[in-house]
Design an enzyme around this catalytic site. Structure first.
Site, PDB file in Angstrom:
ATOM      1  N   SER A 138      52.810  42.834  38.174  1.00 61.03           N
ATOM      2  CA  SER A 138      52.478  41.623  37.410  1.00 61.03           C
ATOM      3  C   SER A 138      52.624  41.921  35.919  1.00 61.03           C
ATOM      4  O   SER A 138      52.029  42.869  35.422  1.00 61.03           O
ATOM      5  CB  SER A 138      51.034  41.200  37.660  1.00 61.03           C
ATOM      6  OG  SER A 138      50.803  41.001  39.021  1.00 61.03           O
ATOM      7  N   GLU A 156      49.667  42.045  30.893  1.00 62.15           N
ATOM      8  CA  GLU A 156      48.889  43.065  31.600  1.00 62.15           C
ATOM      9  C   GLU A 156      49.514  44.433  31.316  1.00 62.15           C
ATOM     10  O   GLU A 156      48.837  45.453  31.264  1.00 62.15           O
ATOM     11  CB  GLU A 156      48.935  42.765  33.102  1.00 62.15           C
ATOM     12  CG  GLU A 156      47.989  43.616  33.899  1.00 62.15           C
ATOM     13  CD  GLU A 156      48.410  43.788  35.352  1.00 62.15           C
ATOM     14  OE1 GLU A 156      48.653  44.920  35.739  1.00 62.15           O
ATOM     15  OE2 GLU A 156      48.492  42.772  36.049  1.00 62.15           O
ATOM     16  N   ARG A 163      41.444  44.077  35.475  1.00 65.16           N
ATOM     17  CA  ARG A 163      42.574  44.835  34.896  1.00 65.16           C
ATOM     18  C   ARG A 163      42.198  45.484  33.552  1.00 65.16           C
ATOM     19  O   ARG A 163      43.026  45.569  32.636  1.00 65.16           O
ATOM     20  CB  ARG A 163      43.794  43.938  34.686  1.00 65.16           C
ATOM     21  CG  ARG A 163      44.421  43.423  35.951  1.00 65.16           C
ATOM     22  CD  ARG A 163      44.982  44.551  36.824  1.00 65.16           C
ATOM     23  NE  ARG A 163      45.788  44.014  37.893  1.00 65.16           N
ATOM     24  CZ  ARG A 163      45.297  43.542  39.043  1.00 65.16           C
ATOM     25  NH1 ARG A 163      44.007  43.597  39.284  1.00 65.16           N
ATOM     26  NH2 ARG A 163      46.115  43.049  39.962  1.00 65.16           N
TER      27      ARG A 163
HETATM   28  N1  EPU Z   1      52.354  31.637  43.034  1.00 66.12           N
HETATM   29  C1  EPU Z   1      53.359  30.703  42.897  1.00 66.12           C
HETATM   30  N2  EPU Z   1      54.580  31.148  42.471  1.00 66.12           N
HETATM   31  C2  EPU Z   1      54.827  32.440  42.206  1.00 66.12           C
HETATM   32  C3  EPU Z   1      53.809  33.380  42.335  1.00 66.12           C
HETATM   33  C4  EPU Z   1      52.564  32.957  42.762  1.00 66.12           C
HETATM   34  O1  EPU Z   1      53.156  29.528  43.124  1.00 66.12           O
HETATM   35  O2  EPU Z   1      55.961  32.740  41.843  1.00 66.12           O
HETATM   36  C5  EPU Z   1      51.049  31.199  43.537  1.00 66.12           C
HETATM   37  C6  EPU Z   1      50.883  31.615  45.007  1.00 66.12           C
HETATM   38  O3  EPU Z   1      51.401  30.683  45.875  1.00 66.12           O
HETATM   39  C7  EPU Z   1      49.395  31.730  45.139  1.00 66.12           C
HETATM   40  C8  EPU Z   1      48.967  32.207  43.769  1.00 66.12           C
HETATM   41  O4  EPU Z   1      50.010  31.879  42.869  1.00 66.12           O
HETATM   42  O5  EPU Z   1      48.812  30.482  45.363  1.00 66.12           O
HETATM   43  C9  EPU Z   1      48.619  33.662  43.727  1.00 66.12           C
HETATM   44  O6  EPU Z   1      49.754  34.453  44.028  1.00 66.12           O
HETATM   45  P1  EPU Z   1      49.634  35.921  44.643  1.00 66.12           P
HETATM   46  O7  EPU Z   1      48.753  35.916  45.837  1.00 66.12           O
HETATM   47  O8  EPU Z   1      51.010  36.455  44.800  1.00 66.12           O
HETATM   48  O9  EPU Z   1      48.802  36.762  43.581  1.00 66.12           O
HETATM   49  P2  EPU Z   1      48.877  36.816  41.995  1.00 66.12           P
HETATM   50  O10 EPU Z   1      47.662  36.169  41.439  1.00 66.12           O
HETATM   51  O11 EPU Z   1      50.198  36.354  41.512  1.00 66.12           O
HETATM   52  C10 EPU Z   1      47.484  39.032  41.861  1.00 66.12           C
HETATM   53  C11 EPU Z   1      47.618  40.359  41.181  1.00 66.12           C
HETATM   54  C12 EPU Z   1      48.593  41.253  41.943  1.00 66.12           C
HETATM   55  C13 EPU Z   1      48.078  41.441  43.362  1.00 66.12           C
HETATM   56  C14 EPU Z   1      47.923  40.054  44.016  1.00 66.12           C
HETATM   57  C15 EPU Z   1      47.288  40.137  45.382  1.00 66.12           C
HETATM   58  C16 EPU Z   1      47.200  39.936  38.827  1.00 66.12           C
HETATM   59  C17 EPU Z   1      47.777  39.827  37.452  1.00 66.12           C
HETATM   60  N3  EPU Z   1      48.068  40.177  39.823  1.00 66.12           N
HETATM   61  O12 EPU Z   1      48.752  38.405  41.770  1.00 66.12           O
HETATM   62  O13 EPU Z   1      48.610  42.519  41.307  1.00 66.12           O
HETATM   63  O14 EPU Z   1      48.960  42.233  44.127  1.00 66.12           O
HETATM   64  O15 EPU Z   1      47.059  39.212  43.203  1.00 66.12           O
HETATM   65  O16 EPU Z   1      45.947  40.446  45.252  1.00 66.12           O
HETATM   66  O17 EPU Z   1      45.978  39.814  38.976  1.00 66.12           O
HETATM   67  C18 EPU Z   1      49.722  43.799  39.653  1.00 66.12           C
HETATM   68  O18 EPU Z   1      48.680  43.756  39.013  1.00 66.12           O
HETATM   69  O19 EPU Z   1      50.727  44.410  39.228  1.00 66.12           O
HETATM   70  C19 EPU Z   1      49.806  43.081  40.915  1.00 66.12           C
HETATM   71  C20 EPU Z   1      50.943  42.995  41.623  1.00 66.12           C
END
Ligand code: EPU
Length: 334
Positions: A234, A330, A162
């Site tokens: 995010s 972010e 990012r």
């Molecule tokens: N999780 C929770 N509770 C929540 C949200 C997430 O327990 O409310 C846990 C999920 O169960 C999972 C883990 O956290 O085990 C990861 O969650 P998720 O796959 O939704 O991905 P993320 O790490 O929250 C990142 C990116 C997203 C991108 C997704 C998919 C960042 C800051 N965010 O989110 O990017 O879509 O992975 O690759 O790296 C963005 O940057 O705006 C964005 C949406």
């Protein structure tokens, strides 16, 4: 050149925050962009792309230049690859759709990310195991100092999670005007490692079109549509912590998830940390934490930028108290 004064930016930021720009102009050509950048009566200029990574907490001073340049073209083709160029003002998802409709591979995992082509490079947008840097060929920009055009190679863009040179060493010095990506025509390098993608694909053949459809359905089920409820994706970056810090946390939270970074560090999903503190669905007036994804802050209607910011700060403090981790925003807070 039509310059409007005291212009509401509510429709120009996906959080839907009602802040004004002292002066506003939307430019549709690079010539108009250069003309706007050269205007001496506004020494301060603010460059606005898709407004999808922006939290406005105050009015914008000077001239806000909205980049609205459009166009996508094929500029190079070999047996197995193409280089495609898009103008900075193209909507990112329209660009992805265009590439999928041409049968090209490489952008499918980046479907439905809000924002424009130019800002995609600043952020090094990423999702489901793919980042912009993986398909980046080069980009063109205009230097604010002398309005000369300059090209950035992959190395010069200095991408990181990012982040890019446009957020660090070159911050505030350039306006990105065109982005070139390298896509495949056949033998696509597909990335279906993300469990949810495999699940959404089911028995369908893994190809760019089906993966794009899978990503779209996953995103629609988890992430709020900014057209319906204001948000900026995010809000925080996923923090990187040392392995020793992580093993301390594991003692109290055996199910804490992590992704490997290197031999000494891991990345922890910030959404999990925030969710663990029961913030999901939490609301203070019109500022809230999304009910399905704790990493996404939302504006239910008329929240101010400062109300969203104060909720974000509360989350940062609580996460720090409980996990000894400082979440970094972010989103670009202005
Ligand atoms: N999780 C929770 N509770 C929540 C949200 C997430 O327990 O409310 C846990 C999920 O169960 C999972 C883990 O956290 O085990 C990861 O969650 P998720 O796959 O939704 O991905 P993320 O790490 O929250 C990142 C990116 C997203 C991108 C997704 C998919 C960042 C800051 N965010 O989110 O990017 O879509 O992975 O690759 O790296 C963005 O940057 O705006 C964005 C949406």
């Amino acid at each position: 050149m039509q310059i409007q004064s005291s212009f509401s930016l509510k429709k120009f930021n996906t959080f839907g925050i009602d802040q004004t720009a002292e002066a506003f102009v939307s430019v549709q050509t690079e010539e108009a962009l250069k003309e706007a950048l050269a205007l001496k009566e506004f020494p301060t200029k603010f460059i606005l792309g898709g407004g999808s990574n922006l939290l406005l907490t105050r009015p914008i001073k000077g001239l806000c230049i909205h980049i609205n340049t459009k166009g996508i073209r094929l500029i190079k083709e070999t047996k197995n690859a193409v280089i495609v160029e898009a103008m900075a003002g193209e909507n990112w998802h329209d660009f992805v759709n265009w590439s999928i409709s041409q049968g090209y591979g490489g952008m499918e995992n980046l479907s439905l990310i809000p924002g424009n082509v130019g800002t995609a490079a600043i952020q090094n947008i990423g999702a489901y195991g793919v980042e912009l840097k993986d398909i980046f060929d080069s980009c063109s920009a205009i230097a604010l100092s002398d309005l000369q055009e300059i090209e950035f190679s992959l190395e010069e863009a200095d991408f990181d999670y990012r982040s890019s040179a446009f957020k660090t060493s070159a911050k505030g010095k350039y306006v990105i005007t065109r982005l070139r990506v390298c896509l495949t025509k056949e033998n696509h390098k597909l990335n279906t490692d993300y469990g949810a993608i495999k699940e959404a694909l089911g028995d369908l053949e893994p190809n760019p079109k089906n993966i794009a459809a899978a990503v779209i359905s996953i995103r629609q089920s988890k992430l709020p549509d900014p057209k319906e409820i204001g948000n900026s994706g995010s809000f925080f970056k996923n923090p990187v912590v040392s392995l020793s810090h992580f093993s301390q946390l594991q003692k109290k939270y055996p199910t804490i998830p992590s992704y490997p970074v290197n031999k000494t560090q891991v990345k922890i999903p910030a959404g999990w940390l925030i969710d663990c503190l029961n913030f999901k669905g939490y609301r203070e007036g019109d500022a809230g934490v999304h009910k399905n994804q704790a990493l996404v802050l939302v504006n239910y209607g008329s929240a101010s930028g400062n109300q969203i910011l104060s909720l974000a700060q509360k989350i940062q403090r609580k996460v720090k108290e409980e996990f000894d981790i400082w979440l970094e925003a972010e989103v670009n807070i202005i």
